[in-house]
Design a protein around this motif. Structure first.
Motif, short mmCIF file in Angstrom:
data_model
loop_
_atom_site.label_atom_id
_atom_site.label_comp_id
_atom_site.label_asym_id
_atom_site.label_seq_id
_atom_site.Cartn_x
_atom_site.Cartn_y
_atom_site.Cartn_z
N ALA A 1 -15.24 20.06 -54.96
CA ALA A 1 -13.96 20.57 -55.44
C ALA A 1 -12.85 20.34 -54.42
O ALA A 1 -13.08 20.33 -53.22
N ILE A 2 -11.65 20.17 -54.93
CA ILE A 2 -10.50 19.88 -54.08
C ILE A 2 -10.02 21.14 -53.39
O ILE A 2 -9.85 22.18 -54.02
N ARG A 3 -9.77 21.04 -52.08
CA ARG A 3 -9.31 22.18 -51.32
C ARG A 3 -7.80 22.36 -51.47
O ARG A 3 -7.09 21.49 -51.94
N GLU A 4 -7.35 23.50 -51.02
CA GLU A 4 -5.92 23.78 -51.06
C GLU A 4 -5.16 22.85 -50.12
O GLU A 4 -5.74 22.24 -49.21
N ALA A 5 -3.85 22.73 -50.32
CA ALA A 5 -3.04 21.77 -49.58
C ALA A 5 -3.03 22.02 -48.08
O ALA A 5 -2.78 21.12 -47.29
N HIS A 6 -3.33 23.26 -47.62
CA HIS A 6 -3.29 23.56 -46.19
C HIS A 6 -4.61 23.27 -45.48
O HIS A 6 -4.76 23.57 -44.30
N SER A 7 -5.58 22.69 -46.19
CA SER A 7 -6.90 22.47 -45.60
C SER A 7 -6.86 21.33 -44.59
O SER A 7 -5.94 20.54 -44.52
N ASP A 8 -7.93 21.22 -43.80
CA ASP A 8 -8.05 20.12 -42.84
C ASP A 8 -8.05 18.78 -43.54
O ASP A 8 -7.53 17.80 -43.03
N GLY A 9 -8.66 18.73 -44.73
CA GLY A 9 -8.69 17.48 -45.47
C GLY A 9 -7.30 16.99 -45.81
O GLY A 9 -6.98 15.81 -45.70
N ALA A 10 -6.41 17.91 -46.21
CA ALA A 10 -5.05 17.51 -46.54
C ALA A 10 -4.32 17.00 -45.30
O ALA A 10 -3.55 16.07 -45.36
N ARG A 11 -4.59 17.63 -44.12
CA ARG A 11 -3.92 17.21 -42.90
C ARG A 11 -4.37 15.83 -42.44
O ARG A 11 -3.68 15.18 -41.67
N SER A 12 -5.54 15.38 -42.90
CA SER A 12 -6.05 14.09 -42.45
C SER A 12 -5.44 12.92 -43.20
O SER A 12 -5.62 11.78 -42.82
N ARG A 13 -4.67 13.18 -44.23
CA ARG A 13 -4.15 12.08 -45.04
C ARG A 13 -3.02 11.34 -44.34
O ARG A 13 -2.33 11.86 -43.49
N LEU A 14 -2.84 10.09 -44.76
CA LEU A 14 -1.77 9.28 -44.19
C LEU A 14 -0.42 9.88 -44.56
O LEU A 14 -0.15 10.17 -45.72
N GLN A 15 0.42 10.02 -43.56
CA GLN A 15 1.76 10.53 -43.78
C GLN A 15 2.73 9.37 -43.97
O GLN A 15 2.52 8.29 -43.42
N PRO A 16 3.79 9.56 -44.75
CA PRO A 16 4.74 8.46 -44.95
C PRO A 16 5.44 8.11 -43.65
O PRO A 16 5.71 8.99 -42.82
N PRO A 17 5.76 6.82 -43.44
CA PRO A 17 6.43 6.40 -42.20
C PRO A 17 7.90 6.79 -42.16
O PRO A 17 8.55 6.67 -41.12
N GLY A 18 8.44 7.27 -43.29
CA GLY A 18 9.83 7.68 -43.36
C GLY A 18 10.09 8.44 -44.63
O GLY A 18 9.20 8.59 -45.48
N GLN A 19 11.29 8.93 -44.80
CA GLN A 19 11.67 9.64 -46.01
C GLN A 19 12.07 8.67 -47.12
O GLN A 19 11.82 8.91 -48.29
N ARG A 20 12.71 7.57 -46.74
CA ARG A 20 13.16 6.55 -47.70
C ARG A 20 12.58 5.21 -47.23
O ARG A 20 13.05 4.62 -46.26
N ILE A 21 11.53 4.75 -47.91
CA ILE A 21 10.74 3.61 -47.45
C ILE A 21 11.07 2.38 -48.30
O ILE A 21 10.88 2.37 -49.52
N ALA A 22 11.57 1.34 -47.64
CA ALA A 22 11.79 0.04 -48.30
C ALA A 22 10.46 -0.69 -48.33
O ALA A 22 9.87 -0.98 -47.28
N LEU A 23 9.96 -0.99 -49.52
CA LEU A 23 8.64 -1.59 -49.70
C LEU A 23 8.76 -2.98 -50.30
O LEU A 23 9.28 -3.13 -51.41
N ALA A 24 8.29 -4.00 -49.58
CA ALA A 24 8.29 -5.37 -50.11
C ALA A 24 7.27 -5.46 -51.24
O ALA A 24 6.10 -5.11 -51.06
#
Length: 451
Positions: free
Chosen positions: A240-263
């Protein structure tokens, strides 16, 4: 905890590569969709080509599920939340059912069997029975008994020569009490064009929808679709999926910026959907642009990301894309983070030599010179520790990814970005590159490990 198990799912696998997994998966996706169901596709392992075909066949984005590079938390999230609104999930396996990396990663070895065990989804085996009769059943029985935590729901016989051939194969499956969901005759129309990294990209095939419809016609006539659907099961509630504050959620890739130009175009198409999903869920805005159309990245972006793809096939056009190059350089002078993966990494370099030996000038933000004139395969999982803070995360962060390309490094004058190891823990030459706020790696990042 949120006990979200999603729609019932199953996995299309095979004892080896080349048995017809992709063909059968695409036909099933389109055939089930035509019946009125919402079908959620997935791909086991690090692959870009197959999921693009999945998306066209099913009409929904296909997500990668990788037990070596992804934690159970991320796999569970994608297998359940990403399939919201679907009536069934179908995952295409990778290589042979039990084939994976030499050493275990975060949730397994990357083998299809590990994913089946983790999610509890039954496996439908695609068996290439060309030149076989009873041996096909022996292979299927071996797969069924090899691991107690993997459930083989039945088989689809592929490349059956004739009705007489089928009559010689089928009785052995009755004896081992294994269901045959259908039999597909040898059929030239099932083939899809290929190139050095796999199939030609879905968007490059003329009349792709008509070809998928023809494939669905063949699959629907040969396979019991209702029985296939009834064999699917929801993912195990135990993951089952844990709540957003779990260690699993903290391990995810964070965005490199707020507004990302993607090729995004034919030269830059290899972007994992789960990464974009995570960035958007974290509140980032994705602003696509096309280097092949000589579009500059958005001037207001606070990060730029150049995915992999086939820049070597479009090197001349990229060398002539002056607005694209100047736009990147302006952002680099403002110290905006710019990151390239594999093909994107090469384009950030000084020059790229194509397969004919012609050198094309690239953007010059990195000192890298690469060549396709002498092909050399670089393939495998990667675990990398960041030497500095960059678009991939904070200094010391460990990221997990996969490298697959044929380019050779001719020269480089950049500072190393990472310390890098393969799946077995052996050091690899890949160190990435950094100049100012511009970085690049030959591996594509899949997930990160929390620090």
């Amino acid at each position: 905890m949120n006990f979200s198990v999603g729609p019932p799912g199953l996995i299309i696998a095979a004892p080896r590569s080349g048995a017809g997994k992709t063909t059968v998966t695409l036909g099933l996706l389109r055939a089930l969709r035509r019946q009125g169901g919402a079908v959620q596709p997935f791909k086991c392992g690090p692959d870009y080509i197959d999921p693009a075909f999945h998306e066209i066949a099913a009409g929904r984005p296909s997500f990668n599920l990788d037990s070596w590079a992804m934690g159970e938390e991320l796999i569970a999230t994608l297998a359940t939340e990403a399939s919201a609104g679907a009536t069934i999930s179908i995952a295409e396996g990778v290589m042979g059912l039990f084939d994976g990396a030499a050493a275990r990663g975060r949730s397994g070895t990357g083998a299809t069997a590990d994913l089946a065990a983790l999610l509890g989804w039954p496996v439908v085996l695609v068996l290439d029975v060309a030149g076989q009769t009873e041996t096909a059943a022996a292979v299927a029985l071996g797969c069924a008994r090899y691991r107690d935590d993997v459930d083989i729901a039945g088989v689809i016989l592929n490349r059956v020569a004739s009705q007489r051939h089928f009559s010689l194969v089928a009785p052995a499956f009755d004896r081992i009490n294994m269901r045959i969901f259908g039999a597909i005759l040898r059929e030239d129309r099932l083939a899809l064009p290929e190139r050095h990294l796999g199939l030609v990209q879905a968007g490059e095939i003329p009349a792709i929808d008509q070809r998928l419809d023809a494939l669905a016609d063949i699959i629907a006539a040969a396979i019991d679709l209702d029985a296939i659907g009834q064999s699917a099961r929801p993912a195990k509630a135990a993951i089952a999926i844990r709540e957003a504050h779990s260690d699993g959620a903290r391990s995810r890739l964070q965005p490199p910026g707020q507004r990302i130009a993607l090729a995004q175009d034919r030269a830059f198409s290899f972007m994992y959907p789960h990464v974009l999903r995570q960035w958007r869920h974290a509140g980032a805005e994705i602003v696509p642009f096309s280097p092949l159309a000589d579009d500059p990245p958005d001037a207001t972006a606070d990060a730029v990301w150049l995915p992999g793809g086939y820049p070597e096939l479009h090197a001349g056009a990229l060398a002539s894309a002056h607005s694209f190059r100047e736009g990147l350089q302006k952002l680099a002078r403002r110290s905006i983070p710019i990151h390239g993966e594999c093909g994107g990494h090469m384009v950030l370099g000084r020059g790229l030599e194509d397969a004919d030996g012609n050198r094309h000038e690239m953007t010059g933000l990195l000192g890298l010179e690469t060549s396709f004139a002498k092909r050399r395969l670089h393939l495998g999982y990667r675990r990398a520790r960041l030497r500095i803070a960059c678009a991939l995360g904070a200094k010391g962060t460990e990221v997990l990814g996969h490298e697959f390309h044929y380019a050779s490094t001719v020269s480089t004058s950049d500072d190393p970005l990472v310390d890098c190891w393969d799946a077995a823990g052996a050091e690899v030459p890949e160190q990435g590159a950094r100049q100012g706020s511009t970085t690049g790696t030959f591996f594509h990042v899949i997930d990160r490990i929390a620090i």
